[in-house]
Design a protein around this motif. Structure first.
Motif, mmCIF file in Angstrom:
data_model
loop_
_atom_site.group_PDB
_atom_site.id
_atom_site.type_symbol
_atom_site.label_atom_id
_atom_site.label_comp_id
_atom_site.label_asym_id
_atom_site.label_seq_id
_atom_site.Cartn_x
_atom_site.Cartn_y
_atom_site.Cartn_z
ATOM 1 N N VAL A 148 0.694 -1.236 -0.018
ATOM 2 C CA VAL A 148 0.052 0.108 0.008
ATOM 3 C C VAL A 148 0.893 1.296 -0.004
ATOM 4 O O VAL A 148 1.824 1.468 1.013
ATOM 5 C CB VAL A 148 -0.923 -0.057 1.316
ATOM 6 C CG1 VAL A 148 -1.696 1.357 1.227
ATOM 7 C CG2 VAL A 148 -1.776 -1.178 1.135
ATOM 8 N N HIS A 149 0.676 2.001 -0.982
ATOM 9 C CA HIS A 149 1.495 3.348 -1.051
ATOM 10 C C HIS A 149 0.346 4.594 -0.415
ATOM 11 O O HIS A 149 -0.515 4.931 -0.907
ATOM 12 C CB HIS A 149 1.800 3.686 -2.476
ATOM 13 C CG HIS A 149 2.682 2.927 -3.050
ATOM 14 N ND1 HIS A 149 3.616 3.151 -3.993
ATOM 15 C CD2 HIS A 149 3.303 1.617 -2.588
ATOM 16 C CE1 HIS A 149 4.440 2.448 -4.117
ATOM 17 N NE2 HIS A 149 4.204 1.346 -3.440
ATOM 18 N N LEU A 150 0.862 5.359 0.738
ATOM 19 C CA LEU A 150 0.254 6.387 1.373
ATOM 20 C C LEU A 150 0.447 7.568 0.555
ATOM 21 O O LEU A 150 1.825 7.640 0.060
ATOM 22 C CB LEU A 150 0.637 6.298 2.765
ATOM 23 C CG LEU A 150 0.232 5.063 3.666
ATOM 24 C CD1 LEU A 150 0.769 5.079 4.991
ATOM 25 C CD2 LEU A 150 -1.183 4.647 3.414
ATOM 26 N N GLU A 151 -0.096 8.654 0.608
ATOM 27 C CA GLU A 151 -0.027 9.871 0.063
ATOM 28 C C GLU A 151 0.300 10.884 1.046
ATOM 29 O O GLU A 151 -0.406 11.152 1.972
ATOM 30 C CB GLU A 151 -1.287 10.172 -0.820
ATOM 31 C CG GLU A 151 -1.634 9.390 -2.084
ATOM 32 C CD GLU A 151 -2.639 9.851 -2.907
ATOM 33 O OE1 GLU A 151 -3.299 10.775 -2.669
ATOM 34 O OE2 GLU A 151 -3.018 9.221 -3.901
ATOM 35 N N ALA A 152 1.334 11.656 0.911
ATOM 36 C CA ALA A 152 1.685 12.751 1.815
ATOM 37 C C ALA A 152 0.990 13.685 1.490
ATOM 38 O O ALA A 152 0.595 14.383 0.267
ATOM 39 C CB ALA A 152 3.314 12.886 1.841
ATOM 40 N N PRO A 153 0.390 14.600 2.612
ATOM 41 C CA PRO A 153 -0.234 15.808 2.347
ATOM 42 C C PRO A 153 0.459 16.859 1.703
ATOM 43 O O PRO A 153 1.701 17.113 1.883
ATOM 44 C CB PRO A 153 -0.928 16.108 3.728
ATOM 45 C CG PRO A 153 -0.089 15.434 4.664
ATOM 46 C CD PRO A 153 0.409 14.081 4.110
ATOM 47 N N GLY A 154 -0.102 17.688 0.870
ATOM 48 C CA GLY A 154 0.779 18.848 0.397
ATOM 49 C C GLY A 154 0.748 20.197 1.346
ATOM 50 O O GLY A 154 1.149 21.094 0.751
ATOM 51 N N ASN A 155 1.014 19.990 2.580
ATOM 52 C CA ASN A 155 0.973 21.004 3.542
ATOM 53 C C ASN A 155 2.469 21.185 3.748
ATOM 54 O O ASN A 155 3.213 20.497 4.349
ATOM 55 C CB ASN A 155 0.460 20.692 4.665
ATOM 56 C CG ASN A 155 0.250 22.019 5.682
ATOM 57 O OD1 ASN A 155 1.253 22.314 6.183
ATOM 58 N ND2 ASN A 155 -1.062 22.654 5.872
ATOM 59 N N PHE A 156 3.070 22.425 3.461
ATOM 60 C CA PHE A 156 4.348 22.807 3.740
ATOM 61 C C PHE A 156 4.927 22.708 5.002
ATOM 62 O O PHE A 156 5.738 22.264 5.572
ATOM 63 C CB PHE A 156 4.758 24.222 2.954
ATOM 64 C CG PHE A 156 6.216 24.392 3.356
ATOM 65 C CD1 PHE A 156 7.352 23.892 2.494
ATOM 66 C CD2 PHE A 156 6.318 25.490 4.278
ATOM 67 C CE1 PHE A 156 8.456 24.294 2.749
ATOM 68 C CE2 PHE A 156 7.876 25.855 4.479
ATOM 69 C CZ PHE A 156 8.938 25.232 3.781
ATOM 70 N N LEU A 157 3.829 23.363 5.933
ATOM 71 C CA LEU A 157 4.408 23.327 7.452
ATOM 72 C C LEU A 157 4.476 21.995 7.995
ATOM 73 O O LEU A 157 5.332 21.544 8.661
ATOM 74 C CB LEU A 157 3.311 24.223 8.017
ATOM 75 C CG LEU A 157 3.456 24.655 9.583
ATOM 76 C CD1 LEU A 157 4.714 25.234 9.698
ATOM 77 C CD2 LEU A 157 2.494 25.301 10.116
ATOM 78 N N ALA A 158 3.462 21.151 7.708
ATOM 79 C CA ALA A 158 3.585 19.884 8.248
ATOM 80 C C ALA A 158 4.529 19.040 7.858
ATOM 81 O O ALA A 158 5.412 18.291 8.620
ATOM 82 C CB ALA A 158 2.223 19.065 7.738
ATOM 83 N N LYS A 159 5.001 19.292 6.647
ATOM 84 C CA LYS A 159 6.336 18.637 6.124
ATOM 85 C C LYS A 159 7.516 19.035 6.915
ATOM 86 O O LYS A 159 8.519 18.189 7.306
ATOM 87 C CB LYS A 159 6.431 18.708 4.541
ATOM 88 C CG LYS A 159 5.351 18.107 3.597
ATOM 89 C CD LYS A 159 5.851 18.430 2.156
ATOM 90 C CE LYS A 159 4.830 17.989 1.226
ATOM 91 N NZ LYS A 159 5.067 18.293 -0.277
#
Length: 279
Positions: free
Chosen positions: A43-54
């Motif tokens: 299963v491949h999970l998708e990372a959210p596109g939130n810069f602060l979270a990253k």
């Protein structure tokens, strides 16, 4: 039609399917003389596109770690299955797929539509929707296996049939005939005082139909006594020594979201014995 081509689904994420399920599935395939294909998905999970979270919690790193865990689980499960099937002399194959988490159920449905029967472990709350999709969208019967390790191989000596004169129950009986014909005894159970039956026919007529297939049939009636039907059926299979329960799968569509019927959901959750669902 005999079950000659069977699919086993092994979940890799968030928690892997217990290896005991693969062992049980192999014993079922051996009893049926069937080819067994085991599938597990990386299963491949998708990372959210939130810069602060990253920046703060390294979301991409967490996603990569979880995806790697899914891959390791999938490979480990398929290796364990391969070893068990080879020892048992069961014709088999392994399938390792890669897909996004939200596409897993659709992928499994595609594979299930090309098999005579799909075997699945009892679902946890987080993967109930996989079972729902396969049961209701594959067009093929599904066998749900308890995940509690067994002291002996799965047997089909005494099979219970939950009968309420509905189309889904009729479909389940028809789909399960290859198993019913192997049983020493088939117990047809009718739950009274739970709902009305829209039929003028009698359960004895179903017994006569099955008897013409050489099946030894026993008719049982159980009073619901105000209990939910799923609870009634669980108590019945334990008291009767049932090895396998056959039943139709019930549900309804609400605002495009599928909702399982009470008995179906109850028997999917911690089933005391393997349950054969058909839609």
């Amino acid at each position: 039609m005999a079950f000659k081509d069977v699919l086993l689904t092994l979940m890799s994420y968030p928690e892997p399917t217990p290896v005991s399920v693969a062992d049980d599935a192999v014993s079922v395939a051996a009893a049926l003389g069937a080819h067994l294909a085991a599938i597990s998905c990386e299963v491949h999970l998708e990372a959210p596109g939130n810069f602060l979270a990253k920046a703060i919690i390294d979301v991409p790193g967490i996603v990569a770690h979880e995806s790697a865990k899914s891959r390791d689980n999938a490979q480990g499960l398929l290796a364990a299955f391969e070893a068990t099937a080879a020892r048992s002399g069961v014709s088999h194959e392994t399938i390792l797929e890669k897909c996004a988490a939200h596409k897993t159920s659709a992928l499994l449905v595609d594979y299930a539509r090309l098999r005579d029967l799909t075997i699945m472990p009892e679902p946890e709350a987080f993967d109930l929707w996989y079972a729902e999709e396969i049961i209701f969208e594959s067009g093929r019967p599904t066998l749900i296996l308890p995940t509690v390790p067994r002291s002996r191989p799965i047997q089909f000596g005494t099979i219970g049939v939950a009968w309420d004169f509905s189309r889904t129950a009729t479909r389940a009986v028809s789909d399960a005939l290859p198993l019913l014909e192997r049983a020493e005894t088939v117990c047809i159970v009718i739950v009274k005082n739970e709902k009305s039956f829209n039929s003028q026919r009698s359960p004895e007529e179903l017994a006569e139909n099955l008897a013409r297939h050489g099946i030894d049939v026993v008719l049982d009636e159980v009073d619901a006594e105000g209990r939910p039907i799923g609870e009634v059926l669980k108590a019945y299979v334990l008291s009767r020594g049932i090895d396998l329960l056959v039943m139709g799968a019930y549900g309804q569509s609400r605002w495009r979201e599928f909702v399982l019927g009470g008995a179906t959901r109850s028997l999917l959750s911690k089933p005391p014995v393997p349950v054969f669902f058909s839609r």
